[in-house]
Design a protein around this motif. Structure first.
Motif, PDB file in Angstrom:
ATOM      1  N   TYR A   1      -7.000   1.410 -14.938  1.00 30.51           N
ATOM      2  CA  TYR A   1      -6.358   0.674 -13.829  1.00 30.51           C
ATOM      3  C   TYR A   1      -7.415   0.101 -12.893  1.00 30.51           C
ATOM      4  O   TYR A   1      -7.333  -1.035 -12.438  1.00 30.51           O
TER       5      TYR A   1
ATOM      6  N   ILE B   1      -0.343  15.755 -13.294  1.00 29.62           N
ATOM      7  CA  ILE B   1      -0.617  14.322 -13.145  1.00 29.62           C
ATOM      8  C   ILE B   1      -0.768  13.980 -11.662  1.00 29.62           C
ATOM      9  O   ILE B   1      -1.734  13.333 -11.251  1.00 29.62           O
TER      10      ILE B   1
ATOM     11  N   PHE C   1      -8.052  -2.367  -4.450  1.00 33.72           N
ATOM     12  CA  PHE C   1      -7.599  -1.031  -4.077  1.00 33.72           C
ATOM     13  C   PHE C   1      -6.143  -1.041  -3.644  1.00 33.72           C
ATOM     14  O   PHE C   1      -5.403  -0.088  -3.897  1.00 33.72           O
TER      15      PHE C   1
ATOM     16  N   MET D   1     -10.824  19.527  -6.019  1.00 31.40           N
ATOM     17  CA  MET D   1     -11.131  19.069  -4.664  1.00 31.40           C
ATOM     18  C   MET D   1     -12.212  19.951  -4.040  1.00 31.40           C
ATOM     19  O   MET D   1     -13.028  19.475  -3.263  1.00 31.40           O
TER      20      MET D   1
ATOM     21  N   THR E   1      -4.743  11.236 -17.775  1.00 32.73           N
ATOM     22  CA  THR E   1      -4.535  10.642 -16.457  1.00 32.73           C
ATOM     23  C   THR E   1      -5.838  10.039 -15.936  1.00 32.73           C
ATOM     24  O   THR E   1      -5.843   8.950 -15.354  1.00 32.73           O
TER      25      THR E   1
ATOM     26  N   LEU F   1      -6.378   6.798 -17.697  1.00 29.35           N
ATOM     27  CA  LEU F   1      -5.445   5.786 -17.193  1.00 29.35           C
ATOM     28  C   LEU F   1      -5.940   5.199 -15.872  1.00 29.35           C
ATOM     29  O   LEU F   1      -5.950   3.979 -15.680  1.00 29.35           O
ATOM     30  N   LEU F   2      -6.372   6.062 -14.961  1.00 29.16           N
ATOM     31  CA  LEU F   2      -6.809   5.579 -13.652  1.00 29.16           C
ATOM     32  C   LEU F   2      -8.087   4.752 -13.750  1.00 29.16           C
ATOM     33  O   LEU F   2      -8.220   3.742 -13.068  1.00 29.16           O
TER      34      LEU F   2
ATOM     35  N   PRO G   1       3.921   6.209 -15.023  1.00 31.93           N
ATOM     36  CA  PRO G   1       3.166   4.999 -15.398  1.00 31.93           C
ATOM     37  C   PRO G   1       2.216   5.316 -16.557  1.00 31.93           C
ATOM     38  O   PRO G   1       1.634   6.407 -16.596  1.00 31.93           O
ATOM     39  N   THR G   2       2.095   4.395 -17.495  1.00 31.13           N
ATOM     40  CA  THR G   2       1.232   4.616 -18.658  1.00 31.13           C
ATOM     41  C   THR G   2       0.341   3.401 -18.906  1.00 31.13           C
ATOM     42  O   THR G   2       0.481   2.378 -18.230  1.00 31.13           O
TER      43      THR G   2
ATOM     44  N   LEU H   1      -8.617  11.985  -7.957  1.00 27.90           N
ATOM     45  CA  LEU H   1      -9.410  10.794  -8.259  1.00 27.90           C
ATOM     46  C   LEU H   1      -9.451   9.843  -7.079  1.00 27.90           C
ATOM     47  O   LEU H   1     -10.490   9.250  -6.790  1.00 27.90           O
TER      48      LEU H   1
ATOM     49  N   MET I   1      -3.941  -3.009  -4.857  1.00 29.86           N
ATOM     50  CA  MET I   1      -3.204  -3.094  -6.111  1.00 29.86           C
ATOM     51  C   MET I   1      -3.138  -1.731  -6.808  1.00 29.86           C
ATOM     52  O   MET I   1      -2.095  -1.311  -7.295  1.00 29.86           O
ATOM     53  N   LEU I   2      -4.281  -1.045  -6.789  1.00 32.80           N
ATOM     54  CA  LEU I   2      -4.333   0.279  -7.414  1.00 32.80           C
ATOM     55  C   LEU I   2      -3.361   1.222  -6.713  1.00 32.80           C
ATOM     56  O   LEU I   2      -2.607   1.954  -7.352  1.00 32.80           O
TER      57      LEU I   2
ATOM     58  N   VAL J   1      -4.227  12.523  -9.934  1.00 33.78           N
ATOM     59  CA  VAL J   1      -4.273  11.230  -9.245  1.00 33.78           C
ATOM     60  C   VAL J   1      -4.842  11.411  -7.841  1.00 33.78           C
ATOM     61  O   VAL J   1      -5.736  10.665  -7.419  1.00 33.78           O
ATOM     62  N   ARG J   2      -4.360  12.428  -7.129  1.00 34.08           N
ATOM     63  CA  ARG J   2      -4.859  12.661  -5.770  1.00 34.08           C
ATOM     64  C   ARG J   2      -6.353  12.983  -5.771  1.00 34.08           C
ATOM     65  O   ARG J   2      -7.103  12.523  -4.912  1.00 34.08           O
TER      66      ARG J   2
ATOM     67  N   ARG K   1       0.163   0.572  -7.658  1.00 33.00           N
ATOM     68  CA  ARG K   1       0.497   1.049  -9.003  1.00 33.00           C
ATOM     69  C   ARG K   1       0.705   2.551  -9.038  1.00 33.00           C
ATOM     70  O   ARG K   1       1.434   3.060  -9.882  1.00 33.00           O
ATOM     71  N   LEU K   2       0.004   3.248  -8.155  1.00 36.28           N
ATOM     72  CA  LEU K   2       0.094   4.708  -8.157  1.00 36.28           C
ATOM     73  C   LEU K   2       1.090   5.219  -7.131  1.00 36.28           C
ATOM     74  O   LEU K   2       1.337   6.414  -7.038  1.00 36.28           O
TER      75      LEU K   2
END
Lengths: 356, 356
Positions: free
Chosen positions: A253, B243, B275, A138, A246, A249-250, B136-137, B250, B277-278, B247-248, B281-282
């Motif tokens: 998605y 993970i 977005f 970040m 990860t 994966l993103l 999630p995979t 990205l 939907m994304l 995710v945060r 999922r997350l």
């Protein structure tokens, strides 16, 4: 830069081999016109590539080698088959005898690590080498180490990693005193493995030239809470690959979501520059180049699948750390450690061994 | 479902407390109208919330408790201060004495784990409990365990985790024989820590009802290479948080990129459903609910910051595993282990201890 730098290149390493190594050297040489290369590998193949890269041809010496280490060779096989004769061995050996100031190879990690240890040996007061990765965060970027060189290090070795990592971050990020955190399962003192707790005690008590932040957790890696994240090679390797998985994966998605309806496709069309920017930020070639720390010489491991831009990044890294004298800096900082950890002399755990 | 199920709820747990617990129970009860609740906590506060949720009011018994464990209480503090008197303790105790078939708490993880172990004890042949997460995979979802209950498990305990994880995955994913992988730094037999190598040997040699895939690496978690990823609590906790952090990172990169130009903003407008939907999922609330495995009873840990939908997910999970008889299934599978691992009797490492 004050003196001429020579980088030795393993011309046969990686999934692709000579063509991408020479093309990468071309890009790097435009940025660093003062550097020279020694190219190790199949002379005929390398010459054919150099015809397309006159810049690199002018700046290079070719040394023919008969053996190329394959990406599947086990470290022990590579050492048997490639000792003295392989392009990988000779590229590292050029660093040992001073013909080059750093070696770059996109060859297989285990073989490269095994050879680098045999040829260069660890620095005084360093028991085990560490492999580093640079991670986007970040805030900007952080150094993560060890990402797979040493499984089950004790507290003294973790402290050595901290010292090596901060010396590297000082050069890489141009910082006076990068902050260092120990990766753990919580921030409280009583949490974690014995070696992590003992390493934290040494780092807190010592007057080493380290800005020790304390423990950090898995999510602090991406947050950029500290400039250097220190961990053992088992956890570090798994964390690094977990990040890679990860991200993939993103991205998958996102691609999936953007191709769902006509509206999202229109959105994708308009937002293309955003996705290009995102891709650039996540491009592993941008952050390519893992450095072995703690050895008596510099070896940069490029990703095996790197393209020319990726190879160029790895060469840039080699140039940066070589011209900044990273090995001498680590040796000087590690020297201070002799006193710090000698009190806490602990026997090597029987479970300890190396990843290679 | 054949019999009536009762879920005990720690009404005071989590960052928000009674309001979100009762609202979550309301959502879960719509999906499972046959279940009953025992709500533990401050009676006045709980009654006020139940007035807004007549459904839950009809299905619930309130048991007043004076003490609420705070999110910062250390496990030892929580055990001292909250023994018998706290909503968390009593919610678990209702499972021990059969008034409820599973407990759900959004309270602090360390305290919940410590209390659950003291009250419920581990199953015969289980030395240490494990905490699970569902990830999630690329393929769908996988179970990851242990994510922080046991630091430094030996090979026998890793094998127990494998058995417990596959029993859980069978119920969660409705599969006959979920595949199980051991998290490691490479796929070759000679890689990794001693305990991981020894656990793989036991799993390969045994005729346990387990489809053992072998070693998997960090990037295999997101790939979904196996249905159950087994690791120690140190590595598992760090992987899980890595993970979350990635995710945060990205999502923040993406937001940044989409607000860069007028075109990307137009793109964002058209692609909004993608977005959304994304995000869904997350959404951690979609995957909310970590289960303690290996205990003589079921305890589900909800994320402390979960909203009503998240609490409902955790309750759904409790209902699913309770009605499938997960504890009995694990006890039966673990029973087979007695013979398998007794040959490889190894002493507990002195470094071993718990995360709490």
């Amino acid at each position: 830069m004050v003196r001429e730098l020579t980088i030795s290149l393993d011309g046969m390493g990686g999934d692709i081999g000579p063509s991408v190594i020479v093309a990468g050297a071309e890009i790097a040489h435009v940025r660093h016109p003062e550097i020279r290369f020694i190219l190790f590998g199949d002379e005929a193949k390398l010459r054919a590539e150099l015809e397309k890269s006159p810049r690199v041809a002018d700046a290079s010496t070719i040394v023919h080698t008969d053996v190329a280490i394959s990406m599947d060779d086990k470290p022990s096989q590579a050492l048997r088959r490639g000792r003295k004769t392989s392009s990988m061995w000779q590229a590292i050996d050029a660093v040992r005898d001073g013909r080059a100031q750093a070696a770059v190879s996109a060859g297989n990690t285990g073989a490269l690590m095994a050879m680098a240890k045999v040829i260069l040996k660890t620095l005084p007061n360093v028991e085990r080498p560490a492999l580093t990765a640079v991670i986007p965060t970040m805030r900007s970027e952080s150094v993560l180490l060890d990402v797979g060189a040493t499984i089950g290090p004790d507290e003294k070795q973790l402290v050595q990693f901290a010292v090596m990592g901060q010396a590297y971050a000082r050069i890489l990020f141009g910082m006076e005193r990068p902050s260092v955190g120990l990766l753990n399962v919580g921030e409280e003192e009583m949490k974690g493995t014995e070696s992590v707790k003992a390493a934290a005690q040494i780092l807190r008590a010592s007057d080493l030239p380290i800005r020790f932040h304390g423990f950090v957790e898995g999510d602090d890696i991406a947050k950029g809470t500290v400039d250097v994240v220190v961990t053992d090679g088992f956890t570090g390797n798994i964390s690094l690959k977990t990040i890679e998985g990860t991200v993939r994966l993103l991205v998958s998605y996102l691609r999936d979501a953007m191709s769902r309806t006509i509206f999202t496709k229109i959105g994708y069309f308009f937002a293309q520059t955003a996705f290009t920017m995102l891709r650039a930020r996540l491009d592993p070639n941008e952050h390519n180049g893992a450095l072995f720390l703690g050895l008596n010489g510099l070896v940069v491991k490029s990703h095996g699948g790197a393209d020319a831009a990726g190879i160029a990044s790895a060469i840039d890294l080699a140039v940066d750390v070589a011209s900044a004298g990273l090995v001498d800096r680590i040796a000087a900082d590690i020297h201070l450690l002799g006193d710090v950890t000698s009190g806490a002399a602990s026997e090597k755990s029987p479970a300890q061994e190396e990843a290679v």
